[in-house]
Write a protein that holds these residues in place. Sequence first.
Motif, PDB file in Angstrom:
ATOM      1  N   SER A 100       0.839  -1.201   0.000  1.00 36.83           N
ATOM      2  CA  SER A 100       0.000   0.000   0.000  1.00 36.83           C
ATOM      3  C   SER A 100       0.870   1.247   0.000  1.00 36.83           C
ATOM      4  O   SER A 100       2.053   1.208   0.369  1.00 36.83           O
ATOM      5  CB  SER A 100      -0.927   0.029   1.224  1.00 36.83           C
ATOM      6  OG  SER A 100      -0.185   0.287   2.409  1.00 36.83           O
ATOM      7  N   ARG A 101       0.276   2.357  -0.396  1.00 39.87           N
ATOM      8  CA  ARG A 101       0.953   3.654  -0.366  1.00 39.87           C
ATOM      9  C   ARG A 101       1.376   3.999   1.051  1.00 39.87           C
ATOM     10  O   ARG A 101       2.495   4.477   1.279  1.00 39.87           O
ATOM     11  CB  ARG A 101       0.017   4.723  -0.925  1.00 39.87           C
ATOM     12  CG  ARG A 101       0.582   6.138  -0.999  1.00 39.87           C
ATOM     13  CD  ARG A 101      -0.459   7.050  -1.637  1.00 39.87           C
ATOM     14  NE  ARG A 101       0.062   8.381  -1.887  1.00 39.87           N
ATOM     15  CZ  ARG A 101      -0.011   9.388  -1.028  1.00 39.87           C
ATOM     16  NH1 ARG A 101      -0.566   9.190   0.167  1.00 39.87           N
ATOM     17  NH2 ARG A 101       0.464  10.579  -1.345  1.00 39.87           N
ATOM     18  N   GLU A 102       0.498   3.725   2.001  1.00 45.70           N
ATOM     19  CA  GLU A 102       0.779   4.063   3.398  1.00 45.70           C
ATOM     20  C   GLU A 102       1.954   3.242   3.924  1.00 45.70           C
ATOM     21  O   GLU A 102       2.823   3.769   4.629  1.00 45.70           O
ATOM     22  CB  GLU A 102      -0.461   3.826   4.260  1.00 45.70           C
ATOM     23  CG  GLU A 102      -1.606   4.795   4.009  1.00 45.70           C
ATOM     24  CD  GLU A 102      -2.289   4.591   2.650  1.00 45.70           C
ATOM     25  OE1 GLU A 102      -2.234   3.449   2.111  1.00 45.70           O
ATOM     26  OE2 GLU A 102      -2.842   5.570   2.119  1.00 45.70           O
ATOM     27  N   ASP A 103       1.995   1.946   3.580  1.00 45.54           N
ATOM     28  CA  ASP A 103       3.123   1.120   3.999  1.00 45.54           C
ATOM     29  C   ASP A 103       4.428   1.641   3.412  1.00 45.54           C
ATOM     30  O   ASP A 103       5.463   1.665   4.082  1.00 45.54           O
ATOM     31  CB  ASP A 103       2.907  -0.333   3.558  1.00 45.54           C
ATOM     32  CG  ASP A 103       1.944  -1.100   4.447  1.00 45.54           C
ATOM     33  OD1 ASP A 103       1.603  -0.581   5.536  1.00 45.54           O
ATOM     34  OD2 ASP A 103       1.548  -2.210   4.053  1.00 45.54           O
ATOM     35  N   GLY A 104       4.374   2.045   2.149  1.00 46.09           N
ATOM     36  CA  GLY A 104       5.579   2.557   1.506  1.00 46.09           C
ATOM     37  C   GLY A 104       6.107   3.798   2.188  1.00 46.09           C
ATOM     38  O   GLY A 104       7.316   3.911   2.455  1.00 46.09           O
ATOM     39  N   GLY A 134       4.073  10.146  -2.660  1.00 47.07           N
ATOM     40  CA  GLY A 134       3.827  10.303  -1.228  1.00 47.07           C
ATOM     41  C   GLY A 134       5.111  10.346  -0.426  1.00 47.07           C
ATOM     42  O   GLY A 134       5.249  11.140   0.514  1.00 47.07           O
ATOM     43  N   ILE A 135       6.088   9.503  -0.807  1.00 45.00           N
ATOM     44  CA  ILE A 135       7.375   9.482  -0.099  1.00 45.00           C
ATOM     45  C   ILE A 135       8.145  10.771  -0.360  1.00 45.00           C
ATOM     46  O   ILE A 135       8.733  11.357   0.567  1.00 45.00           O
ATOM     47  CB  ILE A 135       8.192   8.240  -0.530  1.00 45.00           C
ATOM     48  CG1 ILE A 135       7.484   6.964  -0.063  1.00 45.00           C
ATOM     49  CG2 ILE A 135       9.615   8.293   0.032  1.00 45.00           C
ATOM     50  CD1 ILE A 135       8.095   5.689  -0.602  1.00 45.00           C
ATOM     51  N   VAL A 136       8.140  11.228  -1.608  1.00 47.42           N
ATOM     52  CA  VAL A 136       8.806  12.495  -1.947  1.00 47.42           C
ATOM     53  C   VAL A 136       8.153  13.647  -1.189  1.00 47.42           C
ATOM     54  O   VAL A 136       8.837  14.537  -0.657  1.00 47.42           O
ATOM     55  CB  VAL A 136       8.775  12.737  -3.466  1.00 47.42           C
ATOM     56  CG1 VAL A 136       9.260  14.147  -3.794  1.00 47.42           C
ATOM     57  CG2 VAL A 136       9.621  11.700  -4.195  1.00 47.42           C
ATOM     58  N   ASN A 137       6.830  13.634  -1.115  1.00 50.08           N
ATOM     59  CA  ASN A 137       6.123  14.688  -0.388  1.00 50.08           C
ATOM     60  C   ASN A 137       6.425  14.666   1.103  1.00 50.08           C
ATOM     61  O   ASN A 137       6.283  15.689   1.791  1.00 50.08           O
ATOM     62  CB  ASN A 137       4.609  14.563  -0.612  1.00 50.08           C
ATOM     63  CG  ASN A 137       4.187  15.008  -2.000  1.00 50.08           C
ATOM     64  OD1 ASN A 137       4.942  15.675  -2.707  1.00 50.08           O
ATOM     65  ND2 ASN A 137       2.993  14.628  -2.414  1.00 50.08           N
ATOM     66  N   ALA A 138       6.857  13.503   1.596  1.00 48.72           N
ATOM     67  CA  ALA A 138       7.263  13.389   3.002  1.00 48.72           C
ATOM     68  C   ALA A 138       8.676  13.913   3.223  1.00 48.72           C
ATOM     69  O   ALA A 138       9.167  13.919   4.360  1.00 48.72           O
ATOM     70  CB  ALA A 138       7.161  11.936   3.466  1.00 48.72           C
ATOM     71  N   GLY A 139       9.328  14.362   2.150  1.00 52.30           N
ATOM     72  CA  GLY A 139      10.665  14.942   2.263  1.00 52.30           C
ATOM     73  C   GLY A 139      11.795  13.970   2.043  1.00 52.30           C
ATOM     74  O   GLY A 139      12.945  14.256   2.399  1.00 52.30           O
ATOM     75  N   ILE A 140      11.503  12.816   1.426  1.00 48.71           N
ATOM     76  CA  ILE A 140      12.515  11.772   1.233  1.00 48.71           C
ATOM     77  C   ILE A 140      12.838  11.641  -0.256  1.00 48.71           C
ATOM     78  O   ILE A 140      11.949  11.327  -1.057  1.00 48.71           O
ATOM     79  CB  ILE A 140      12.016  10.426   1.770  1.00 48.71           C
ATOM     80  CG1 ILE A 140      11.705  10.532   3.266  1.00 48.71           C
ATOM     81  CG2 ILE A 140      13.034   9.318   1.502  1.00 48.71           C
ATOM     82  CD1 ILE A 140      11.007   9.312   3.839  1.00 48.71           C
ATOM     83  N   PRO A 141      14.089  11.850  -0.665  1.00 48.77           N
ATOM     84  CA  PRO A 141      14.459  11.650  -2.063  1.00 48.77           C
ATOM     85  C   PRO A 141      14.315  10.183  -2.471  1.00 48.77           C
ATOM     86  O   PRO A 141      14.658   9.277  -1.703  1.00 48.77           O
ATOM     87  CB  PRO A 141      15.925  12.094  -2.118  1.00 48.77           C
ATOM     88  CG  PRO A 141      16.099  12.978  -0.929  1.00 48.77           C
ATOM     89  CD  PRO A 141      15.206  12.392   0.125  1.00 48.77           C
ATOM     90  N   VAL A 142      13.800   9.954  -3.679  1.00 48.79           N
ATOM     91  CA  VAL A 142      13.564   8.603  -4.182  1.00 48.79           C
ATOM     92  C   VAL A 142      14.261   8.424  -5.522  1.00 48.79           C
ATOM     93  O   VAL A 142      14.155   9.270  -6.408  1.00 48.79           O
ATOM     94  CB  VAL A 142      12.054   8.323  -4.349  1.00 48.79           C
ATOM     95  CG1 VAL A 142      11.836   6.930  -4.957  1.00 48.79           C
ATOM     96  CG2 VAL A 142      11.327   8.424  -3.016  1.00 48.79           C
ATOM     97  N   MET A 143      14.959   7.290  -5.671  1.00 44.42           N
ATOM     98  CA  MET A 143      15.490   6.857  -6.962  1.00 44.42           C
ATOM     99  C   MET A 143      14.615   5.719  -7.468  1.00 44.42           C
ATOM    100  O   MET A 143      14.267   4.818  -6.713  1.00 44.42           O
ATOM    101  CB  MET A 143      16.948   6.401  -6.839  1.00 44.42           C
ATOM    102  CG  MET A 143      17.532   5.870  -8.153  1.00 44.42           C
ATOM    103  SD  MET A 143      19.294   5.445  -8.043  1.00 44.42           S
ATOM    104  CE  MET A 143      20.019   7.093  -8.127  1.00 44.42           C
TER     105      MET A 143
END
Length: 272
Positions: A100-104, A134-143
């Motif tokens: 799920s998005r939330e788990d990620g 969602g992770i990027v919006n939480a302030g975490i860079p994603v590759m």
Amino acid sequence: MGYLTTDKKKITAKTFIKMKQEGEKIAMLTSYDFTTAGIVDAAGIDGILIGDSASNVMLGNSTTLPITIDDMIVFARAVARACHHCCVVCDMPFGSYQTSREDGIRNAVKIMKATGVDAVKMEGGVEIADTVKGIVNAGIPVMGHLGLTPQSIHQFGGYGLRAKEEAEAEKLLSDAKALEAAGVFGITLEKVPAALAKKVTESVHVPTIGIGAGNGCDGQILVYADALGMTNGFKPKFLRHFADMNSCMTKGVEEYVKCVKDCSFPSETESY
């Protein structure tokens, strides 16, 4: 001259994007422990990935699937402690974001808080774009990671070249654009035709990091144990050995055993 020679500041996700803009290739390797990561970082690498390939290299599994998020945190924490210059990226393992998005988001936050890495990496395209956002919006860079995605190995049925057919190639290109729109700072392209990787590279504004994807990518990554010749019997077409650590370490251990057996170690000067 470039970031390795003229800029000794910490390399970040934003640096990777600037390197693409300036035409400077990005060099990445994996690492999984403090000692190795310290050597790799000091040698001038741009980025270190704590890959879920630790499942194979460090834990002896045949696939990346068994490794857990807690396993990854142990390896990532050790690597992050050793690195002062390069960008440190941690793979999110199988099952940590597909449910799920939330788990990620929750698991990405867990990795960042527990390890001190700079970013996380995720496999997949449009299917995970909302989670990436969602992770990027939480302030975490994603590759991102497209092409041969080892977490989907049972679906693929093997480790062969991906996106050879037109339909899959078109999907890979659209997946890359979807990941860019979701906010990734880079995309790993694994084991895809070089012409396709070059097309993707020219179609997105974020850097592509190739492994078995030709020289048209913005950078390259290899598993350190493969690149430095530590592994035996694994020599795919895309792999070059930049050292022969297997032979070097074997000779060193053999010499150590010999010196212990013949009582030449420790010598008088090596004794208290």
